[in-house]
Write a protein that holds these residues in place. Structure first.
Motif, PDB file in Angstrom:
ATOM      1  N   LYS A   2       0.831  -1.203   0.000  1.00 33.50           N
ATOM      2  CA  LYS A   2       0.000   0.000   0.000  1.00 33.50           C
ATOM      3  C   LYS A   2       0.862   1.249   0.000  1.00 33.50           C
ATOM      4  O   LYS A   2       2.025   1.211   0.382  1.00 33.50           O
ATOM      5  CB  LYS A   2      -0.923   0.002   1.220  1.00 33.50           C
ATOM      6  N   CYS A   3       0.254   2.333  -0.395  1.00 32.08           N
ATOM      7  CA  CYS A   3       0.972   3.601  -0.457  1.00 32.08           C
ATOM      8  C   CYS A   3       1.421   4.026   0.935  1.00 32.08           C
ATOM      9  O   CYS A   3       0.623   4.026   1.882  1.00 32.08           O
ATOM     10  CB  CYS A   3       0.055   4.664  -1.064  1.00 32.08           C
ATOM     11  N   ALA A   4       2.693   4.384   1.045  1.00 29.38           N
ATOM     12  CA  ALA A   4       3.248   4.786   2.335  1.00 29.38           C
ATOM     13  C   ALA A   4       2.748   6.162   2.763  1.00 29.38           C
ATOM     14  O   ALA A   4       2.773   6.512   3.935  1.00 29.38           O
ATOM     15  CB  ALA A   4       4.772   4.778   2.275  1.00 29.38           C
ATOM     16  N   LEU A   5       2.283   6.926   1.804  1.00 29.50           N
ATOM     17  CA  LEU A   5       1.841   8.284   2.117  1.00 29.50           C
ATOM     18  C   LEU A   5       0.388   8.334   2.554  1.00 29.50           C
ATOM     19  O   LEU A   5       0.047   8.958   3.544  1.00 29.50           O
ATOM     20  CB  LEU A   5       2.024   9.202   0.909  1.00 29.50           C
ATOM     21  N   CYS A   6      -0.488   7.652   1.797  1.00 28.86           N
ATOM     22  CA  CYS A   6      -1.917   7.787   2.067  1.00 28.86           C
ATOM     23  C   CYS A   6      -2.625   6.457   2.310  1.00 28.86           C
ATOM     24  O   CYS A   6      -3.802   6.435   2.623  1.00 28.86           O
ATOM     25  CB  CYS A   6      -2.592   8.548   0.928  1.00 28.86           C
ATOM     26  N   GLY A   7      -1.902   5.342   2.135  1.00 28.18           N
ATOM     27  CA  GLY A   7      -2.523   4.049   2.362  1.00 28.18           C
ATOM     28  C   GLY A   7      -3.375   3.565   1.205  1.00 28.18           C
ATOM     29  O   GLY A   7      -4.075   2.566   1.303  1.00 28.18           O
ATOM     30  N   GLY A   8      -3.307   4.251   0.088  1.00 22.43           N
ATOM     31  CA  GLY A   8      -4.090   3.898  -1.097  1.00 22.43           C
ATOM     32  C   GLY A   8      -3.568   2.650  -1.792  1.00 22.43           C
ATOM     33  O   GLY A   8      -2.489   2.161  -1.486  1.00 22.43           O
ATOM     34  N   GLN A   9      -4.367   2.153  -2.732  1.00 17.32           N
ATOM     35  CA  GLN A   9      -4.001   0.975  -3.506  1.00 17.32           C
ATOM     36  C   GLN A   9      -2.927   1.312  -4.531  1.00 17.32           C
ATOM     37  O   GLN A   9      -2.991   2.338  -5.187  1.00 17.32           O
ATOM     38  CB  GLN A   9      -5.217   0.441  -4.259  1.00 17.32           C
ATOM     39  N   ALA A  34       2.106   2.741  -8.965  1.00 20.08           N
ATOM     40  CA  ALA A  34       1.613   4.087  -8.705  1.00 20.08           C
ATOM     41  C   ALA A  34       0.374   4.014  -7.829  1.00 20.08           C
ATOM     42  O   ALA A  34      -0.474   3.146  -8.004  1.00 20.08           O
ATOM     43  CB  ALA A  34       1.302   4.792 -10.008  1.00 20.08           C
ATOM     44  N   CYS A  35       0.292   4.936  -6.894  1.00 20.81           N
ATOM     45  CA  CYS A  35      -0.866   5.002  -6.006  1.00 20.81           C
ATOM     46  C   CYS A  35      -2.069   5.509  -6.787  1.00 20.81           C
ATOM     47  O   CYS A  35      -1.994   6.504  -7.494  1.00 20.81           O
ATOM     48  CB  CYS A  35      -0.558   5.933  -4.838  1.00 20.81           C
ATOM     49  N   LYS A  36      -3.186   4.786  -6.671  1.00 30.27           N
ATOM     50  CA  LYS A  36      -4.407   5.191  -7.380  1.00 30.27           C
ATOM     51  C   LYS A  36      -4.989   6.458  -6.771  1.00 30.27           C
ATOM     52  O   LYS A  36      -5.776   7.151  -7.397  1.00 30.27           O
ATOM     53  CB  LYS A  36      -5.457   4.083  -7.291  1.00 30.27           C
TER      54      LYS A  36
HETATM   55 ZN   LIG Z   1      -0.990   7.420  -1.998  1.00 31.43          ZN
END
Ligand SMILES: [Zn+2]
Length: 77
Positions: A2-9, A34-36
């Motif tokens: 998961k994205c380290a910044l926002c937890g996104g997919q 890439a974070c969605k």
């Molecule tokens: Zn993200």
């Protein structure tokens, strides 16, 4: 993962990365995730090294390049 910044997919894709070479820019396609949500990019191990290596190879003129566009500077408008 998961994205380290926002937890996104994260989504696997090929992204275009720009390597600066003097006043030129060389575009190279590299695999990344890439974070969605926030579009933050995460590169696979070795990609960053490859990009650094590419700049090295460019200095030594060992890379075949083809022109995809030009960069102009405008003045007097
Ligand atoms: Zn993200």
């Amino acid at each position: 993962m998961k994205c380290a910044l926002c937890g996104g997919q994260l989504e696997k894709k090929t992204v275009e990365e720009e390597v600066l070479w003097g006043k030129n820019r060389v575009v190279v396609k590299v695999p990344a995730e890439a974070c969605k949500n926030c579009h933050e990019r995460y590169y696979a191990g070795g990609v960053v090294d490859k990009l650094i290596d590419l700049r090295d190879q460019l200095e030594k003129k060992k890379v075949k390049l083809h022109e995809v566009g030009k960069v102009f500077e405008a003045s007097g408008f």
